[in-house]
Design an enzyme around this catalytic site. Structure first.
Site, PDB file in Angstrom:
ATOM      1  N   HIS A 264      61.433  26.554   7.018  1.00  0.00           N
ATOM      2  CA  HIS A 264      62.369  27.650   7.256  1.00  0.00           C
ATOM      3  C   HIS A 264      63.003  27.515   8.641  1.00  0.00           C
ATOM      4  CE1 HIS A 264      63.791  31.895   6.874  1.00  0.00           C
ATOM      5  NE2 HIS A 264      63.671  31.867   8.197  1.00  0.00           N
ATOM      6  N   GLU A 265      62.191  27.327   9.663  1.00  0.00           N
ATOM      7  CA  GLU A 265      62.721  27.221  11.021  1.00  0.00           C
ATOM      8  C   GLU A 265      63.540  25.944  11.201  1.00  0.00           C
ATOM      9  OE1 GLU A 265      62.686  29.763  12.768  1.00  0.00           O
ATOM     10  OE2 GLU A 265      61.164  30.889  11.677  1.00  0.00           O
ATOM     11  N   HIS A 268      67.099  26.716  10.365  1.00  0.00           N
ATOM     12  CA  HIS A 268      67.814  27.289  11.499  1.00  0.00           C
ATOM     13  C   HIS A 268      68.227  26.193  12.484  1.00  0.00           C
ATOM     14  CE1 HIS A 268      67.438  31.544  10.690  1.00  0.00           C
ATOM     15  NE2 HIS A 268      66.117  31.503  10.612  1.00  0.00           N
ATOM     16  N   GLU A 294      70.668  32.904   8.557  1.00  0.00           N
ATOM     17  CA  GLU A 294      69.576  33.064   7.597  1.00  0.00           C
ATOM     18  C   GLU A 294      69.848  32.271   6.325  1.00  0.00           C
ATOM     19  OE1 GLU A 294      65.720  34.544   7.067  1.00  0.00           O
ATOM     20  OE2 GLU A 294      67.043  34.574   8.814  1.00  0.00           O
TER      21      GLU A 294
END
Length: 496
Positions: A264-265, A268, A294
């Site tokens: 997930h990170e 980003h 997001e």
């Protein structure tokens, strides 16, 4: 020339922001506990310098003069975006900013104490003051921008987003999910009756989990020449495009939490690393708001990381680092990463129930900002929606109800919609890619994300803040915000 003066200002602000970012990152990753007070002073001092330089009266003069200089293309758009940020910074009087800062600092401190003690009555006076300040801010921003009060708050997080667009999308999604969640749970129960959910049994050595995370970051395209992975209490992505830091946290009894969090990170981070370097010192070169950000993290975590095709590649890689999983199948993994289980806590929610947590907050905070609901009404209003949407009651448990998030104590009203807007946008990007490249899942089976990253670089990352959030999605996917694409995605995945 006014353009040159703004360009020089941008370079100075970028340098200060760089310093501010890494003071905060070090605080979260490696600062000893005793350094907190002086670190807070240092961060506040740098923030004050940034604000003072950004809001100096001559900046407004330079912007007005630059608009008369006949600039075209990216330069003209750069001035527009700089002015949008300038108005956002200057529309709040200094005395109001001081009052807001004091209210939110007190609010967060009170929230931490009262949530741990499940003490709603102790927290309520602080929240009432924060809501009062948020209403005042919405009015000040509305007067400066011409937007409706709640829309003026939305603009801070997702430029161009409006309730007139979001409301029908969220209403459609809510109506669908209230019927869909029971259907998924029934299908899931039948599947587990045929093949019970396999327990995740550690220990999984943290060193091995870290190496697995680094390997997946490399597969996903993370540039280690311009970033690194660390550990923090709360995972995050921070830094600057030339030096991106992401963090995760590990549990020896569960390898999936750290793995999915790292992915997930990384999503980003890929966005930040893909922004146009030549515009890094201008607002034009920054990421386009929280929902788009997001969408990039969720694209990696959900569209790639929870895709069965990807696990044909990923599971053998996982077993190399965690050989105790040698007899696990792809279905064993999917049963866990696609598990649907309604619960009280937003941050622990699965992909299906998560939007209902967001819609609940979105509905309530609009009523709070409009003055149609008071802070004292929150426990009952929250409980009514939780029972309606997820069949759960929080009436006697405010710490897992309206006290569970830091956003409202911190004064961040209108932030919550970004999470589900990002999920919808990620599904639309995936659908657009599938339309252009119907064989894209074959790439995932090989662990090759080259075409996926090229598409997102061309359509999202390189665009930075040249377009508003809605215009960026329209240009990238060929359609406006559309709940139906996300609904189709959920049906295909969770009624497998």
């Amino acid at each position: 020339m006014s353009w040159q003066k703004l360009d020089e200002l941008g370079h100075g602000l970028e340098a200060l922001s760089h310093a501010q970012n890494f003071l905060s990152i070090d605080e979260a990753v490696s600062m000893p506990a005793g350094g907190g007070e002086k670190r807070a002073e240092a961060v506040a001092a740098v923030a004050a310098i940034i604000h003072e330089r950004m809001t100096a009266p001559q900046v407004g003069d330079w912007l007005e003069a630059a608009k008369q200089e006949g600039l075209e293309g990216d330069k003209a758009r750069a001035i527009e975006e700089f002015e949008r940020v300038y108005v956002s910074q200057t529309c709040l009087p200094a005395d109001f900013v001081r009052r807001k800062t004091l209210a939110t600092m007190r609010g967060e401190q009170t929230w931490r104490k009262c949530r741990a003690e499940n003490d709603w009555n102790g927290f309520l006076p602080a929240l009432e003051e924060i809501v009062k300040v948020a209403r005042e801010e919405s009015q000040l921003r509305a007067e400066a921008t011409g937007f409706a009060p709640y829309d003026a708050l939305l603009e801070q997080f997702d430029p161009g987003a409006r309730t007139a667009t979001i409301d029908p999308v969220f209403d459609r999604l809510k109506g669908f999910l209230k019927d869909f969640v029971p259907e998924v749970l029934e299908a899931q129960e039948a599947r587990h009756a045929r093949r019970p959910l396999r327990p995740v049994e550690g220990p999984f050595p943290i060193a091995a989990q870290r190496e697995l995370g680094l390997a997946m970051m490399k597969v996903l395209g993370f540039d280690f020449e311009h970033g690194r992975l660390d550990v923090s209490y709360h995972p995050f992505c921070g830094g600057v495009p030339t030096d991106i830091r992401i963090t995760t946290r590990y549990r020896e009894d569960d390898f999936l939490t750290a793995l999915m969090g790292t992915m997930h990170e990384t999503g980003h981070a890929l966005y930040e690393q893909g922004l146009p370097a030549e515009w890094s010192h201008w607002p034009l070169g920054h990421a386009r708001g929280m929902a788009v950000h997001e969408s990039q993290s969720l694209f990696v975590e959900k569209q790639i990381g929870r895709n069965p095709a990807f696990w044909e590649f990923a599971l053998p890689e996982v077993k190399k680092h965690l050989p105790m999983l040698d007899d696990w199948s792809i279905e064993d993994v999917l049963d866990h990463i696609l598990l649907v289980k309604p619960g009280f806590i937003r941050v622990d929610a699965d992909e299906v129930t998560y939007p209902l947590h967001i819609i609940l907050r979105y509905e309530i905070e609009q009523l709070l900002i409009a003055g149609e609901m008071q802070a004292a009404d929150l426990p009952e209003a929250w409980d009514a929606r939780m029972r309606d949407y997820l069949g759960l009651s929080t009436l006697d448990n405010p710490k897992d109800g309206p006290m569970q998030d830091v956003h409202w104590p911190g004064g961040a009203f209108a932030y919550f919609p970004s999470y589900t807007l990002g999920a919808i946008m990620a599904s639309q990007q995936w659908a657009a890619i599938n339309s252009e490249m119907p064989d894209i899942e074959d790439d995932l089976r090989r662990g090759d994300v080259t075409r996926l990253n090229d598409w997102r670089r061309d359509h999202i990352w390189s665009k930075a803040s040249r377009l508003s959030t809605p215009d960026l999605m329209q240009a990238a996917t060929g359609s406006p915000l559309d709940a139906e694409v996300f609904i189709d995605h959920l049906k295909a995945r969770y009624l497998r």
